[in-house]
Motif scaffolding. Structure first.
Motif, PDB file in Angstrom:
ATOM      1  N   GLY A 230      -5.565   0.013   2.129  1.00  0.00           N
ATOM      2  CA  GLY A 230      -6.518   0.880   1.455  1.00  0.00           C
ATOM      3  C   GLY A 230      -7.068   0.263   0.185  1.00  0.00           C
ATOM      4  O   GLY A 230      -6.661  -0.815  -0.259  1.00  0.00           O
ATOM      5  N   THR A 231      -7.977   0.978  -0.421  1.00  0.00           N
ATOM      6  CA  THR A 231      -8.664   0.515  -1.619  1.00  0.00           C
ATOM      7  C   THR A 231      -7.697   0.226  -2.764  1.00  0.00           C
ATOM      8  O   THR A 231      -7.935  -0.669  -3.580  1.00  0.00           O
ATOM      9  N   PHE A 232      -6.604   0.950  -2.805  1.00  0.00           N
ATOM     10  CA  PHE A 232      -5.670   0.827  -3.921  1.00  0.00           C
ATOM     11  C   PHE A 232      -4.452  -0.021  -3.567  1.00  0.00           C
ATOM     12  O   PHE A 232      -3.412   0.082  -4.211  1.00  0.00           O
TER      13      PHE A 232
ATOM     14  N   TYR B 110      -2.271  -3.583  -3.195  1.00  0.00           N
ATOM     15  CA  TYR B 110      -2.010  -4.678  -4.127  1.00  0.00           C
ATOM     16  C   TYR B 110      -1.653  -5.942  -3.346  1.00  0.00           C
ATOM     17  O   TYR B 110      -1.045  -5.872  -2.272  1.00  0.00           O
ATOM     18  N   TRP B 111      -1.991  -7.092  -3.946  1.00  0.00           N
ATOM     19  CA  TRP B 111      -1.781  -8.384  -3.300  1.00  0.00           C
ATOM     20  C   TRP B 111      -1.067  -9.353  -4.223  1.00  0.00           C
ATOM     21  O   TRP B 111      -1.263  -9.315  -5.443  1.00  0.00           O
TER      22      TRP B 111
ATOM     23  N   ASP C 271       0.860  -1.172   0.000  1.00  0.00           N
ATOM     24  CA  ASP C 271       0.000   0.000   0.000  1.00  0.00           C
ATOM     25  C   ASP C 271       0.902   1.229   0.000  1.00  0.00           C
ATOM     26  O   ASP C 271       2.057   1.161   0.404  1.00  0.00           O
TER      27      ASP C 271
END
Length: 122
Positions: free
Chosen positions: A108-110, A112-113, A98
């Protein structure tokens, strides 16, 4: 595009060690907040460790003193050194990124995984 690729999972014995790696591409790695999460089959995903751009670390109570999170900004790589493994550490481990660290293990919404890597301790 952003990619997070975990490696280093596998089988280990109780009391043993494993080291996970996560290579990040397409992202400003050096300043971002990086996480390790894990998910046991049938349960929700839980935060394991977090490291910010300054190297400050946060750990879940269940792994504090046994696991160490670190980062190599020159290699865009995140690590999780897992020592004194226990059977209850068996899970799929995910790295995540993040832009900033906020509270605890909140992403948060943005964020990455990665796709995850299996760790099995017997």
């Amino acid at each position: 595009h952003v990619q997070l690729v975990e490696s280093g999972g596998g089988s280990g014995q109780a009391g043993g060690s494993l080291r996970l790696s996560c290579i990040v591409s397409g992202y400003t790695f050096s300043s971002c907040c990086m996480f390790w999460f894990r998910q046991i089959s049938g349960k929700g995903r839980e935060g394991v460790a977090r490291i910010d751009g300054d190297g400050d670390q946060l750990y879940a109570d269940s792994v504090r003193g046994r696991f160490t999170i670190s980062r190599d900004n020159a290699k865009n790589t995140l690590y999780l050194q897992m020592n004194n493994l226990k059977p209850e550490d068996s899970a799929v481990y995910y790295c995540a990124a993040d832009e900033y660290c906020t509270q605890g293990f909140v992403i948060g919404t943005f964020g990455y995984w990665g796709a995850g890597t299996q760790v099995t301790v017997s």
